[in-house]
Structure formats: structure tokens, C-alpha cells
Design a protein around this motif. Structure first.
Motif, PDB file in Angstrom:
ATOM      1  N   ASP A  65       0.807  -1.219   0.000  1.00 39.47           N
ATOM      2  CA  ASP A  65       0.000   0.000   0.000  1.00 39.47           C
ATOM      3  C   ASP A  65       0.841   1.272   0.000  1.00 39.47           C
ATOM      4  N   PHE A  66       2.166   1.135   0.114  1.00 34.82           N
ATOM      5  CA  PHE A  66       3.037   2.311   0.120  1.00 34.82           C
ATOM      6  C   PHE A  66       3.462   2.622  -1.313  1.00 34.82           C
ATOM      7  N   MET A  72      11.240  11.215  -3.601  1.00 38.80           N
ATOM      8  CA  MET A  72      11.560  10.734  -2.254  1.00 38.80           C
ATOM      9  C   MET A  72      13.041  10.399  -2.158  1.00 38.80           C
ATOM     10  N   VAL A  73      13.692  10.852  -1.092  1.00 40.62           N
ATOM     11  CA  VAL A  73      15.071  10.466  -0.817  1.00 40.62           C
ATOM     12  C   VAL A  73      15.081   9.009  -0.375  1.00 40.62           C
ATOM     13  N   VAL A 124       6.712   7.522  11.224  1.00 46.04           N
ATOM     14  CA  VAL A 124       7.434   8.136  10.112  1.00 46.04           C
ATOM     15  C   VAL A 124       8.658   7.265   9.848  1.00 46.04           C
ATOM     16  N   PHE A 125       8.618   6.527   8.741  1.00 46.98           N
ATOM     17  CA  PHE A 125       9.704   5.597   8.439  1.00 46.98           C
ATOM     18  C   PHE A 125      10.462   6.084   7.217  1.00 46.98           C
ATOM     19  N   ALA A 126      11.780   6.183   7.359  1.00 42.77           N
ATOM     20  CA  ALA A 126      12.629   6.716   6.294  1.00 42.77           C
ATOM     21  C   ALA A 126      12.486   5.926   5.000  1.00 42.77           C
ATOM     22  N   PRO A 130       5.160   8.766   2.306  1.00 43.15           N
ATOM     23  CA  PRO A 130       5.735   9.928   1.616  1.00 43.15           C
ATOM     24  C   PRO A 130       6.988  10.494   2.272  1.00 43.15           C
ATOM     25  N   TYR A 131       7.683   9.708   3.104  1.00 42.21           N
ATOM     26  CA  TYR A 131       8.760  10.260   3.920  1.00 42.21           C
ATOM     27  C   TYR A 131      10.131  10.040   3.277  1.00 42.21           C
ATOM     28  N   ASP A 132      10.977  11.067   3.348  1.00 43.88           N
ATOM     29  CA  ASP A 132      12.326  10.986   2.804  1.00 43.88           C
ATOM     30  C   ASP A 132      13.204  10.079   3.640  1.00 43.88           C
ATOM     31  N   GLY A 133      14.216   9.494   2.974  1.00 41.58           N
ATOM     32  CA  GLY A 133      15.162   8.613   3.627  1.00 41.58           C
ATOM     33  C   GLY A 133      16.466   9.295   3.980  1.00 41.58           C
TER      34      GLY A 133
END
Length: 384
Positions: A65-66, A72-73, A124-126, A130-133
Motif C-alpha cells: 500500500d506504500f 523521495m530520498v 514516520v519511516f525513512a 511519503p517520507y524521505d530517507g
């Protein structure tokens, strides 16, 4: 102090980040830095290991689902040096060397408050949309998730605390591994090897690694396995379930001893997500044995439910890592009980990140060797 990268690395410039724009399209961008919020620290990332999920996003743009909907980094297995602390941070300081736990929860919901923060719905997982790494000069996170490491631990080893913590969570938190148990691990990739190493460190009598690749099995025997097993392919007209049962019988007979006497292993952990391995796990576990499912494959697979019921098997899942897992990982590594850097087969400079991703995707480096763990070395920030 072992603070240097595993390769000589040019100094960092700006906040250069390795960004996935869309499937198969990555670029380097110099991104602005946001002000630190209360409780946060800014870390100059120095070492990053590549995970299959990083490459999966690059190749397919989604995992379950992601779904990638904006640039995205990439990256989430990292270690570095703190360069700035935000308001209210008292237990971290500029210059601290840290391993990054890349999943920061809300810290206030019922799941977080009872210690199950890996299930927090606001996590919030790198490098998970939609979260950057973390593949950037700087990464910002809550100070509690920047774990200080001993002076003698290398940055490369510290970056491997992420996959090792997956192994700790699977074997210890979910598998409840105990001394003198017989343990079977399906899959001799990085996570399977970490699981096997943790089981050995916790006193397992036997740790058997199962895989289809001879090179991986050879490494497993030198790293953590007391023995290995290579399943055979289905015979003409043989069902997947019958193939699993046949391979399990052959495995138990091969290991012998109390595994054969008990007709199976005390603990079986699957690090593949493959249906054939999950079926084999059910046939290889002893009565009232425990099975831990770690690897993610297809969303729905065939399971030997009758086998689970009749043998009274305990089947559970294991997702990432939780409270205390990083502490255990750092302690095991610092004490020399697990030499995580032995898993690293290939190292690349940050400027060659594209080549690093290509190597992981095809499973082999330019040297033709099988990739187990690939590392990217990032530069020191000004003043460090």
C-alpha cells in the motif's frame, strides 16, 4: 575511535540527497535544511547500507500500500555524527556518533505507550512514501532514535544495526529463542544471516540456514550456521505442499540428533516470504514448535493449516523492530559476539549510488561476486 568511512570519501557539499523522482529515475539534489523541532537532532550521515526495499521502490515505485507519488530520498540503514541538537535535547550532543533507528512513532498513542511503537499508525519511516530517507548529507530525527555507539564501533558496523535489529526482533522478541534450542532459518540473505547470528549469540544449539544459492550457503557456514540445507525442486507432478514435506523429511534426517528425535526444529524463522519456504517451515517445526514469518513476499500464500492445527504450531509475524532491539544489537556487536561487517561484500562512494543500486538489483557487483550487503560511503560535513 573508528569514525572514518569504510572507503576514503570526499567531504560533503551542502545537503546533497539521492532522490527517486519516479520509477527508474534517480537524481542528486541539494535540498534545503528545515529548522530543528523540539527533541530533534541533525545527523551527518556517513554510512548507509542498501536494503531490498530501497531497490524495490526504485524498480517498481511501490511496496504493497506504500506508493511513490512524489520525489523521495532513498535509504534507511544509516549511521553518522550529530551536527546540531534541537530545543530540549539533553542526552545527545554535537559530535556524538550514532546509529539511526529510521522509524519514529508519535510516542503518545496507546501502542507507543505500551512499547509496541513499530505498529504506530503515525510512524514516520525513512524512505517509505511519503517520507524521505537517509541518503543525504543530513538527516533529522527524534534524539531518542539516534542511538549512541561505542568509540570502537565503526560507522559501517553502526549502519548495520538496522538489519541486525530486524534479526533481534525476529529471533528474540518474537521467536523467544533460548539456549540449546534447534533453530532453522529460511533464506541466507542479509536478514536471514542476521537472524542466524542472533540465535547463535543467544545460545542456540544448532542454527541451520536454508537457501537455493550455493555461494550464500557457503558464507552462512562461515558466519553463523552450524550446517546448511539446499532444498530440491518439485518433482514432476508433485504439489508445492508435497515438495515441502519431502524436503523437510530430508532436512530433519540430514541434521539427525535430537532434531530427528523430536521430528523437527524448536524454532523456524522465514526470511524469504516465499510460499515454498513457508510451507517447508510448517513441515520442519516440531510439535508445539514456533514459526516466525519475517520476509514479505506475495500478500497471500498457501499455508499448511492442517499441519499447524494437528502439530499445535505457534505461528507469528515479525515487523521491523521495537523497544530495546537496537540496544541489544549494539551490545552484541560491541562485545564482538556478531561481526556484522563480514556481511558487506561491496562498497561504493555516495557519488556512485546508482551503481550500488544496480548491484543490489541484479544481485552481483561489477566484480561478478554475489551481493550480500552493499554499503554507500557518504562524506563528512564541514567542521567534522
Amino acid at each position: 575511535m573508528s569514525g572514518e568511512n569504510s572507503l576514503p570519501t570526499p567531504a560533503a557539499q551542502g545537503n546533497v540527497s539521492f532522490v527517486l523522482k519516479k520509477v527508474h529515475e534517480t537524481v542528486f539534489e541539494d535540498r534545503p535544511l528545515a529548522p530543528l523541532r523540539p527533541g530533534e537532532v541533525r545527523v551527518n550521515v556517513r554510512q548507509t547500507g542498501l536494503c531490498g526495499s530501497d531497490c524495490h521502490y526504485r524498480e517498481h515505485g511501490r511496496i504493497g500500500d506504500f506508493v511513490l507519488t512524489a520525489p523521495m530520498v532513498l535509504g534507511h540503514e544509516s549511521a553518522g555524527v550529530i551536527t546540531e541538537v534541537g530545543p530540549g535535547v539533553e542526552n545527545r550532543a554535537v559530535g556524538d556518533r550514532v546509529a539511526l533507528e529510521p522509524g519514529v512513532p508519535c510516542l503518545s498513542c496507546p501502542l507507543c505507550l505500551r512499547g509496541d511503537y513499530n505498529h504506530c499508525v503515525k510512524l514516520v519511516f525513512a524512505a517509505t512514501p511519503p517520507y524521505d530517507g537517509t541518503l543525504a548529507t543530513y538527516y533529522t530525527l527524534n534524539a531518542a532514535f539516534a542511538h549512541k555507539i561505542p568509540d570502537h564501533m565503526s560507522m559501517e558496523a553502526a549502519s548495520l544495526m538496522e538489519p541486525l535489529s530486524v534479526g533481534v526482533h525476529a529471533a528474540v522478541s518474537r521467536g523467544q529463542v533460548r539456549a540449546m534450542q534447534n533453530v532453522l532459518v529460511m533464506g541466507a540473505g542479509p536478514i536471514g544471516l542476521m537472524i542466524g547470528a542472533v540465535a547463535r549469540a543467544f545460545g542456540a544449539r544448532r542454527v541451520v540456514l536454508c537457501d537455493l544459492v550455493d555461494e550464500k550457503l557457503q558464507f552462512a557456514e562461515s558466519f553463523c550456521a552450524t550446517s546448511t540445507f539446499k532444498p530440491s525442486a518439485p518433482q514432476p507432478g508433485e504439489s508445492d505442499a508435497d515438495c515441502a514435506a519431502r524436503n523437510a523429511r530430508a532436512l530433519v534426517a540430514q541434521v539427525g540428533g535430537d532434531v530427528a528425535q523430536n521430528d523437527g526444529f524448536d524454532l523456524v524463522l522465514d526470511a524469504t516470504g516465499a510460499q515454498s519456504c513457508i510451507l517447508l517451515a510448517a513441515w520442519a517445526a516440531r510439535c508445539r514448535g514456533r514459526i516466525v514469518l519475517v520476509g514479505m513476499g506475495r500478500a497471500d500464500v498457501l499455508v499448511s493449516v492442517t499441519r499447524v492445527i494437528v502439530r499445535e504450531l505457534e505461528v507469528t509475524g515479525s515487523f521491523r523492530y521495537g523497544s530495546g532491539d537496537y540496544d541489544i544489537s549494539i551490545a552484541l556487536t560491541a562485545a564482538g559476539q556478531i561481526d556484522v561487517t563480514r556481511l558487506v561484500t561491496h562498497r561504493y562512494l555516495f557519488a556512485d549510488a546508482e551503481k550500488a543500486f544496480d548491484a543490489v538489483t541484479r544481485g552481483r557487483g561489477d566484480d561478478g561476486r554475489t551481493c550480500i550487503k552493499v554499503q554507500i560511503c557518504q562524506g563528512a560535513a564541514p567542521g567534522l
